[in-house]
Design a protein around this motif. Sequence first.
Motif, PDB file in Angstrom:
ATOM      1  N   GLU A 176       0.823  -1.203   0.000  1.00 42.97           N
ATOM      2  CA  GLU A 176       0.000   0.000   0.000  1.00 42.97           C
ATOM      3  C   GLU A 176       0.861   1.258   0.000  1.00 42.97           C
ATOM      4  O   GLU A 176       0.622   2.199  -0.776  1.00 42.97           O
ATOM      5  CB  GLU A 176      -0.922  -0.018   1.216  1.00 42.97           C
ATOM      6  CG  GLU A 176      -1.885   1.147   1.288  1.00 42.97           C
ATOM      7  CD  GLU A 176      -2.814   1.051   2.488  1.00 42.97           C
ATOM      8  OE1 GLU A 176      -3.549   2.033   2.732  1.00 42.97           O
ATOM      9  OE2 GLU A 176      -2.802   0.015   3.198  1.00 42.97           O
ATOM     10  N   ILE A 177       1.867   1.297   0.835  1.00 42.54           N
ATOM     11  CA  ILE A 177       2.731   2.468   0.949  1.00 42.54           C
ATOM     12  C   ILE A 177       3.543   2.682  -0.317  1.00 42.54           C
ATOM     13  O   ILE A 177       3.768   3.826  -0.744  1.00 42.54           O
ATOM     14  CB  ILE A 177       3.621   2.319   2.200  1.00 42.54           C
ATOM     15  CG1 ILE A 177       2.767   2.518   3.459  1.00 42.54           C
ATOM     16  CG2 ILE A 177       4.795   3.279   2.182  1.00 42.54           C
ATOM     17  CD1 ILE A 177       3.444   2.132   4.742  1.00 42.54           C
ATOM     18  N   ALA A 178       3.959   1.607  -0.964  1.00 45.60           N
ATOM     19  CA  ALA A 178       4.678   1.742  -2.234  1.00 45.60           C
ATOM     20  C   ALA A 178       3.820   2.443  -3.271  1.00 45.60           C
ATOM     21  O   ALA A 178       4.334   3.178  -4.131  1.00 45.60           O
ATOM     22  CB  ALA A 178       5.111   0.366  -2.737  1.00 45.60           C
ATOM     23  N   ARG A 254       9.710   1.990   0.566  1.00 42.82           N
ATOM     24  CA  ARG A 254      10.790   2.477   1.411  1.00 42.82           C
ATOM     25  C   ARG A 254      10.483   2.117   2.857  1.00 42.82           C
ATOM     26  O   ARG A 254       9.350   2.315   3.335  1.00 42.82           O
ATOM     27  CB  ARG A 254      10.921   3.993   1.256  1.00 42.82           C
ATOM     28  CG  ARG A 254      12.072   4.581   2.054  1.00 42.82           C
ATOM     29  CD  ARG A 254      12.291   6.042   1.679  1.00 42.82           C
ATOM     30  NE  ARG A 254      13.311   6.615   2.549  1.00 42.82           N
ATOM     31  CZ  ARG A 254      13.144   7.721   3.275  1.00 42.82           C
ATOM     32  NH1 ARG A 254      12.014   8.374   3.221  1.00 42.82           N
ATOM     33  NH2 ARG A 254      14.112   8.172   4.041  1.00 42.82           N
ATOM     34  N   ALA A 255      11.477   1.575   3.559  1.00 43.82           N
ATOM     35  CA  ALA A 255      11.294   1.168   4.954  1.00 43.82           C
ATOM     36  C   ALA A 255      12.488   1.604   5.783  1.00 43.82           C
ATOM     37  O   ALA A 255      13.598   1.784   5.276  1.00 43.82           O
ATOM     38  CB  ALA A 255      11.090  -0.337   5.061  1.00 43.82           C
ATOM     39  N   HIS A 256      12.232   1.721   7.068  1.00 38.98           N
ATOM     40  CA  HIS A 256      13.238   2.195   8.023  1.00 38.98           C
ATOM     41  C   HIS A 256      13.170   1.324   9.261  1.00 38.98           C
ATOM     42  O   HIS A 256      12.081   1.076   9.804  1.00 38.98           O
ATOM     43  CB  HIS A 256      12.943   3.650   8.391  1.00 38.98           C
ATOM     44  CG  HIS A 256      13.858   4.240   9.403  1.00 38.98           C
ATOM     45  ND1 HIS A 256      15.145   4.641   9.112  1.00 38.98           N
ATOM     46  CD2 HIS A 256      13.681   4.510  10.734  1.00 38.98           C
ATOM     47  CE1 HIS A 256      15.713   5.144  10.203  1.00 38.98           C
ATOM     48  NE2 HIS A 256      14.855   5.060  11.201  1.00 38.98           N
ATOM     49  N   LYS A 273      21.454  -3.041   1.656  1.00 40.22           N
ATOM     50  CA  LYS A 273      21.865  -1.749   1.109  1.00 40.22           C
ATOM     51  C   LYS A 273      22.736  -1.933  -0.130  1.00 40.22           C
ATOM     52  O   LYS A 273      22.605  -1.177  -1.108  1.00 40.22           O
ATOM     53  CB  LYS A 273      22.595  -0.943   2.183  1.00 40.22           C
ATOM     54  CG  LYS A 273      21.684  -0.439   3.296  1.00 40.22           C
ATOM     55  CD  LYS A 273      22.426   0.551   4.181  1.00 40.22           C
ATOM     56  CE  LYS A 273      21.442   1.311   5.049  1.00 40.22           C
ATOM     57  NZ  LYS A 273      22.030   2.498   5.661  1.00 40.22           N
ATOM     58  N   ALA A 274      23.623  -2.925  -0.099  1.00 41.63           N
ATOM     59  CA  ALA A 274      24.464  -3.190  -1.271  1.00 41.63           C
ATOM     60  C   ALA A 274      23.624  -3.596  -2.471  1.00 41.63           C
ATOM     61  O   ALA A 274      23.998  -3.326  -3.626  1.00 41.63           O
ATOM     62  CB  ALA A 274      25.479  -4.285  -0.942  1.00 41.63           C
ATOM     63  N   GLU A 275      22.498  -4.221  -2.194  1.00 38.15           N
ATOM     64  CA  GLU A 275      21.563  -4.620  -3.252  1.00 38.15           C
ATOM     65  C   GLU A 275      20.816  -3.424  -3.829  1.00 38.15           C
ATOM     66  O   GLU A 275      20.177  -3.513  -4.868  1.00 38.15           O
ATOM     67  CB  GLU A 275      20.585  -5.634  -2.655  1.00 38.15           C
ATOM     68  CG  GLU A 275      19.666  -6.319  -3.632  1.00 38.15           C
ATOM     69  CD  GLU A 275      18.725  -7.294  -2.944  1.00 38.15           C
ATOM     70  OE1 GLU A 275      17.635  -7.567  -3.490  1.00 38.15           O
ATOM     71  OE2 GLU A 275      19.070  -7.780  -1.838  1.00 38.15           O
ATOM     72  N   GLY A 276      20.884  -2.306  -3.121  1.00 37.66           N
ATOM     73  CA  GLY A 276      20.198  -1.099  -3.571  1.00 37.66           C
ATOM     74  C   GLY A 276      18.788  -0.954  -3.056  1.00 37.66           C
ATOM     75  O   GLY A 276      18.021  -0.122  -3.555  1.00 37.66           O
ATOM     76  N   LEU A 277      18.414  -1.733  -2.051  1.00 38.86           N
ATOM     77  CA  LEU A 277      17.062  -1.642  -1.507  1.00 38.86           C
ATOM     78  C   LEU A 277      16.897  -0.341  -0.720  1.00 38.86           C
ATOM     79  O   LEU A 277      17.828   0.123  -0.065  1.00 38.86           O
ATOM     80  CB  LEU A 277      16.772  -2.832  -0.599  1.00 38.86           C
ATOM     81  CG  LEU A 277      16.803  -4.209  -1.266  1.00 38.86           C
ATOM     82  CD1 LEU A 277      16.456  -5.299  -0.241  1.00 38.86           C
ATOM     83  CD2 LEU A 277      15.845  -4.273  -2.439  1.00 38.86           C
ATOM     84  N   PRO A 278      15.710   0.266  -0.786  1.00 39.25           N
ATOM     85  CA  PRO A 278      15.471   1.548  -0.095  1.00 39.25           C
ATOM     86  C   PRO A 278      15.225   1.351   1.392  1.00 39.25           C
ATOM     87  O   PRO A 278      14.116   1.484   1.901  1.00 39.25           O
ATOM     88  CB  PRO A 278      14.238   2.098  -0.814  1.00 39.25           C
ATOM     89  CG  PRO A 278      13.501   0.878  -1.265  1.00 39.25           C
ATOM     90  CD  PRO A 278      14.546  -0.147  -1.609  1.00 39.25           C
TER      91      PRO A 278
END
Length: 478
Positions: A176-178, A254-256, A273-278
């Motif tokens: 949903e957030i995406a 995006r997640a934190h 992060k190396a994979e480029g995920l947000p």
Amino acid sequence: MTVPYDLVVRSRSVLVDGGWREAAVAVRDGLIAAIAEYDEELEAHETVTLTEGQVLVPGVVDTHVHVNEPGRTEWEGFTTATRAAAAGGVTTIVDMPLNSIPPTTTVEGLAVKREAAAPQASVDVGFWGGAIPSSLGALEPLWNAGVFGFKAFLAPSGVDEFPHLSTPELRRALEEIAGFGGLLIVHAEDPDALDAAAATPTSSAAAGASGPSSSPSAAPDGRDYDAFVASRPDAAEQDAIAHVIDGVRATGARAHILHLSSARALDAIRAAKAEGLPLTVETCPHYLAFSAEQIPDGATQFKCCPPIRDEANRDLLWEALVDGTIDLVASDHSPSTAELKFAGDGDFQEAWGGISGMQLSFPAVWTAARERGIPLERVLGWMSANTAAFVGLAQKGAIEAGRDADLVAFAPEEEFAVDATALAHKNPVSAYDGRTLHGVVATTWLRGRIVHGGAGELLDEGTRAPLGELLSRPGSTD
């Protein structure tokens, strides 16, 4: 005719562009209008020259604060919370959607929060929304109403009005957030891992993420801090973070990760992060300032979830901050009444969980960093520049022409002994009580005015820049 500036602050040491220089910072209409040479003649209604030993830094942006008003204002309210913030050099806070009643899980709940905060705020205040099972499918209206993102728990939160998301519900929230480009912030502990730990004879468990335990299988000696840590093992964070990473990979949302305490999760975070995920990550002052070895049995002022772990773990968290794996530091100021905090006379099963520390967060992190030879500008990167970028507050986080004149006169080498009864927090409870810290906040200006109370503004969609600035700077801490 030259119009005088409202304020000029001169200092032999001003943090500008990640470095220190002599400068005169000129303010007009709440904004930094110019950064001039220290001795340049500037006409102003007020001129302040910082004394020797003081430096001029941007105000701290604290993106993880539980104010608890309305509903549990006896724990903390906007008057006391924002005064404490200003006293600690914090000029912007973003308030969590619990433990207030109602929680900020609806547009109506946000309106109640804003109504409570508006007449009391001494610093600027923004708001997180909440993603709970009943709010899924209705998050976008709350986003459009101005929240900075949505908090979710993956294990019980400790309050009934804010239930946690199951793993399938986590995926639904991310999908949903995406769809509208929002942000999910996650209390990442896995309930299955917590239940497994509670079933062992060494756990003095707290089943709720913040509140007291109701687990019948908890160990008899609830005063044992090591047993409490065992009740919330590293595996709980590792498993929950793995679920978040899988969901981010599948949805692109995006997640934190909030309040990371376990260094054992760092390898998975680095790989994501190396994979480029947000994905972004925070830790908190108490995980950087304390270690389990320092915490006496029965000292429930140190109880938080996830818990403060051992010294070797703390060292790895510091390494991850320095190398950029962990993006920022926020206080997770989570107060309660003294009665709740010390419930059970030192029993970690009974006491409320949460560290009350916003006023001390900046000096506490600086003190620990200083001991490790880490310069002050790095600390401000984690607590001001990166936190502002994280939530899209382009006007905050730096001393730069055009930004808000949120400034702090700070004496980094000056010491003080913490007295919990002297803090501005509503309740005189602090894990830092009696501790000697470096770094005294001498003056806090919000948009060029010394904070005396009532000058804060409420931040909403009009102040929220497009998200993602922090993600575009991998490894950045300045």
